[in-house]
Design a protein around this motif. Structure first.
Motif: not given
Length: 419
Positions: A112-121, A208-210
């Protein structure tokens, strides 16, 4: 299920055979009661009765007990063997399916593109790749095959009972449509409630992860009380959704129990009365009492199966949401060695339309040259660097590496040398 369909089909065949042989054992009890106590003759006896007679059953109760007990043990042993095979084959098929889902999810996330991982929890993604996959595995290993068991029990029991007394068979099946209808309504409701609970759990995991990954920042800015309250809010929301789910399940069990016990009481009352009147034999009455108990409780367990099916449906949807995300599209094929010349030509970039981060940026960097990019927070320094390995593509203009546009470079090859 690709690659495991044969083994899963075999588990369904095994559960069908286990149900069939398990239902034959009460027939032995009927024969013992009718021939040994009711003093009926062997004429017209079923094939099981003929086997007992050939083994020296005779017409006396003492003569019947030993061969009848032996046949009962054999029938239950065969049923138990097929139950073992069902459990083994369905478990192997489910584990293999879960492994394939996990591998496909991980591979898809990597592409998946980088933008998806930036926005996803991140916490939500972890839950989908672990908890949701485990829900699917558990359903395939046990509950899915139990659906087949319930179907086969209804079919085999109806056939065996109707061969003895059709009116009593209809009475024995009177409550089944109501039980199935109530189970279907329950499934529709529990699916929506579990979807809400699962989404709440995802938000709880993300919080919790954040917090754990950013604990240094939390301590540095003395935000512990805020983060504790934030977690407590998510935790309370998750608890309330689970309370609602438990309440629905409690209503299902109580009402389904009422329907099942009503059906059992009806069969015992009518069957006992007809046996006293001589319309059916004592053995037939006992056989119906046994069959109705064996039939209703697996059907009643459909509530638990439907609960798991609702959870599985939600888990499949959540996993499919990830798999439906488009992967990065490769536009270039150049894989030469990068020397290091970088040129920005009138490059502009924005994350959201109307809010530019970079505007008409142009500069050149020679191979081996070191430059410093200065600016306040949010001015676009990191964004500018992320454009070079094509984590993002510019909204306007172009970026050249060794005189070649980044669009023409193979994305993975470029990142290996630029990052």
């Amino acid at each position: 299920m690709i690659g495991s369909r044969g083994r899963y089909l075999a588990s369904w065949i095994a559960i069908a055979l286990a149900a069939f042989f398990g239902l034959l054992q009460p027939q032995v009890i009927r024969i013992v009661l009718d021939v040994g106590i009711g003093e009926q003759d062997w004429d017209g006896a079923s094939w099981i009765g003929r086997i007992i007679n050939n083994l020296g059953g005779g017409g006396q109760i003492k003569q019947l007990l030993l061969p009848a007990a032996g046949i009962s043990v054999v029938l239950m042993g065969i049923s138990g063997l097929f139950l073992y095979l069902k459990g083994r084959w369905s478990a192997i098929a489910a584990e293999d399916t879960a492994r394939r889902i996990r591998n496909r999810l991980y591979s898809h996330l990597q592409n998946l593109d980088y933008e998806y991982h930036v926005k996803a929890n991140t916490g939500d993604l972890i839950q989908r790749c672990t908890s949701d996959v485990e829900t699917i595995r558990s359903f395939l290993a046990t509950q899915a095959v139990e659906i087949g068991r319930g179907i086969f029990l209804v079919i085999f029991t109806a056939l065996l009972m109707s061969s003895l007394n059709t009116p009593l068979t209809w009475i024995s099946m009177a409550m089944l449509p109501a039980i199935f209808l109530f189970g279907y309504i329950f499934f529709l409701k529990v699916k929506d409630v579990f979807s809400e609970a699962d989404e709440c759990e995802g938000r709880l995991s993300a919080t919790l992860q954040e917090n754990i990954s950013g604990i240094r920042v939390v301590r540095a800015f003395a935000r512990r009380e805020h983060e504790i309250q934030k977690f407590d809010d998510k935790n309370s929301e998750f608890r309330d959704k689970n309370y609602r789910l438990i309440k629905l399940i409690a209503w299902y069990w109580s009402i389904s129990d009422l329907l099942c016990f009503t059906q059992i009481g009806l069969v015992m009352a009518v069957g006992g009365y007809w046996a006293a009147q001589g319309k059916i034999s004592l053995g037939t009455a006992v056989l119906f009492f046994t069959y109705i108990g064996r039939l209703l409780w697996p059907v009643r367990q459909m509530g638990r199966i439907l609960t798991e099916m609702g959870k599985t449906t939600v888990s499949l949807r959540r996993i499919q949401e990830i798999l439906d995300e488009p992967t990065e599209v490769e536009t270039g094929n150049i894989k030469g060695r990068v020397k290091g010349a970088v040129e920005f030509r009138n490059v502009s970039f924005h994350y959201e339309e109307g809010r530019p981060i970079l505007s008409n940026i142009s500069f050149k960097v020679k191979p081996g040259e070191i430059i410093a990019i200065l600016g306040p927070t949010g001015s676009g320094k990191s964004t500018l660097v992320n454009l070079i390995p094509r984590l993002y593509d510019p909204s306007a203009g172009e970026i050249l590496i060794d005189g070649v546009s980044t669009i023409d470079w193979d994305r993975r090859h470029l990142r290996k040398q630029a990052c």
